[in-house]
Motif scaffolding. Structure first.
Motif, short mmCIF file in Angstrom:
data_model
loop_
_atom_site.label_atom_id
_atom_site.label_comp_id
_atom_site.label_asym_id
_atom_site.label_seq_id
_atom_site.Cartn_x
_atom_site.Cartn_y
_atom_site.Cartn_z
N HIS A 180 0.83 -1.20 0.00
CA HIS A 180 0.00 0.00 0.00
C HIS A 180 0.87 1.25 0.00
O HIS A 180 2.04 1.21 0.40
CB HIS A 180 -0.91 0.02 1.23
CG HIS A 180 -1.73 -1.21 1.38
ND1 HIS A 180 -2.92 -1.39 0.72
CD2 HIS A 180 -1.52 -2.34 2.11
CE1 HIS A 180 -3.44 -2.58 1.03
NE2 HIS A 180 -2.59 -3.17 1.87
N ALA A 181 0.26 2.35 -0.41
CA ALA A 181 0.97 3.63 -0.43
C ALA A 181 0.08 4.72 0.16
O ALA A 181 -1.12 4.77 -0.11
CB ALA A 181 1.37 4.01 -1.84
N VAL A 182 0.69 5.57 0.95
CA VAL A 182 0.07 6.81 1.40
C VAL A 182 0.73 7.93 0.62
O VAL A 182 1.95 8.07 0.64
CB VAL A 182 0.23 7.01 2.93
CG1 VAL A 182 -0.26 8.40 3.34
CG2 VAL A 182 -0.53 5.93 3.68
N GLU A 183 -0.09 8.72 -0.07
CA GLU A 183 0.42 9.71 -1.01
C GLU A 183 0.14 11.13 -0.52
O GLU A 183 -0.92 11.41 0.03
CB GLU A 183 -0.27 9.52 -2.37
CG GLU A 183 -0.25 8.09 -2.87
CD GLU A 183 -1.49 7.72 -3.68
OE1 GLU A 183 -1.68 6.51 -3.93
OE2 GLU A 183 -2.27 8.63 -4.04
N VAL A 184 1.08 12.01 -0.74
CA VAL A 184 0.95 13.42 -0.39
C VAL A 184 0.89 14.22 -1.68
O VAL A 184 1.82 14.19 -2.49
CB VAL A 184 2.12 13.89 0.49
CG1 VAL A 184 1.95 15.35 0.88
CG2 VAL A 184 2.23 13.03 1.75
N TRP A 185 -0.21 14.93 -1.87
CA TRP A 185 -0.43 15.68 -3.09
C TRP A 185 -0.50 17.17 -2.81
O TRP A 185 -1.00 17.61 -1.78
CB TRP A 185 -1.75 15.26 -3.75
CG TRP A 185 -1.74 13.85 -4.27
CD1 TRP A 185 -1.94 12.70 -3.54
CD2 TRP A 185 -1.52 13.43 -5.61
NE1 TRP A 185 -1.86 11.60 -4.34
CE2 TRP A 185 -1.61 12.01 -5.63
CE3 TRP A 185 -1.27 14.10 -6.80
CZ2 TRP A 185 -1.44 11.27 -6.79
CZ3 TRP A 185 -1.11 13.38 -7.97
CH2 TRP A 185 -1.19 11.97 -7.95
N GLN A 186 0.00 17.95 -3.73
CA GLN A 186 -0.14 19.40 -3.70
C GLN A 186 -0.78 19.78 -5.04
O GLN A 186 -0.12 19.81 -6.07
CB GLN A 186 1.21 20.09 -3.53
CG GLN A 186 1.12 21.57 -3.20
CD GLN A 186 2.46 22.12 -2.72
OE1 GLN A 186 3.51 21.74 -3.22
NE2 GLN A 186 2.42 23.00 -1.74
N GLY A 187 -2.07 20.01 -4.99
CA GLY A 187 -2.80 20.17 -6.24
C GLY A 187 -2.80 18.87 -7.01
O GLY A 187 -3.18 17.82 -6.49
N GLU A 188 -2.33 18.93 -8.24
CA GLU A 188 -2.26 17.72 -9.07
C GLU A 188 -0.88 17.08 -9.06
O GLU A 188 -0.63 16.14 -9.82
CB GLU A 188 -2.66 18.07 -10.51
CG GLU A 188 -4.10 18.52 -10.65
CD GLU A 188 -5.09 17.48 -10.12
OE1 GLU A 188 -4.96 16.30 -10.50
OE2 GLU A 188 -5.96 17.86 -9.32
N ASP A 189 0.01 17.55 -8.19
CA ASP A 189 1.38 17.04 -8.14
C ASP A 189 1.57 16.11 -6.95
O ASP A 189 1.24 16.47 -5.81
CB ASP A 189 2.37 18.19 -8.05
CG ASP A 189 2.34 19.10 -9.27
OD1 ASP A 189 2.14 18.57 -10.38
OD2 ASP A 189 2.51 20.32 -9.12
#
Length: 212
Positions: free
Chosen positions: A102-111
């Motif tokens: 599994h992955a926990v993802e950190v997004w800033q807008g679409e990045d």
């Protein structure tokens, strides 16, 4: 042992306390490790500093789970030296398809600016790697991962080795024998990484046990 290595065999290795790493991205073989001192993050001892708490409370980033697993692994491997080779990319993809990575993802807008990925087995989460392309993004990923593990019923967050970065977040080293005991207990538990609903910034901060 690398040739024909299956996801099931890899999970069996994790259950015995060993894990693979390659010497370089273009390496064709894997090496197996069981450190004498094992890095873990006690789930009740994760450290959120005041500065990190401010970042979380501002909700500068949005958090997603398992929407870009391969991209997180690629982000972790995107550095001058990496232990993630083509064989491990294939195995992690396969474990993700099986619901065991599994992955926990950190997004800033679409990045995608940060994240952490790992393998799950019973109540154990084997944290493989994390990356950051924006200030505090990997720390935010860790905070949300710990919160998800707690709410999902996990008891062991294995970091394999302890780095200064992990130590600053509450990571510790334990002897191999102690780790094996904790691992056995965790393998006998039922936990589910994807079961908890998305966390809020407020719920994350309510769980913090220390400030600095």
């Amino acid at each position: 042992m690398t040739a024909g290595l299956s996801p099931e065999l890899l999970l069996s290795a994790y259950a015995q306390g060993i894990f693979p790493m390659a010497s370089a991205r273009d390496a064709t073989e894997l090496h197996w490790f069981e450190p004498r001192l094992r890095g873990i993050i006690p789930l009740d001892g994760f450290h959120i500093s005041r500065s990190l708490a401010r970042v979380i409370s501002r909700e500068t980033y949005s958090i997603r789970t398992n929407t870009a697993f391969r991209a997180v692994v690629e982000g972790c491997a995107d550095r001058p030296e990496t232990w993630i080779n083509d064989t491990l990319f294939r195995l992690y993809d396969a474990l993700h398809a099986l619901g065991a990575a599994h992955a926990v993802e950190v997004w800033q807008g679409e990045d995608l600016v940060g994240g952490i990925f790992g393998v799950t087995l019973g109540g154990a989460f084997f944290g493989e790697s994390m990356f950051s392309r924006a200030p505090n993004a990997s720390k935010v990923a860790m905070a949300y991962t710990v919160d998800r593990l707690i709410r999902g019923g996990f008891s062991l967050f294995d970091t394999q080795y302890l780095t200064p970065h992990l130590r600053s977040l509450g990571g510790i080293e334990i002897p191999r024998l102690d780790y094996r005991k904790r691992l056995r207990r965790a393998l006998g538990q039922q936990a589910e990484f994807t079961a908890p609903p998305p966390a809020t910034a407020q719920s994350i901060l309510q769980r913090r046990t220390q400030t600095s």
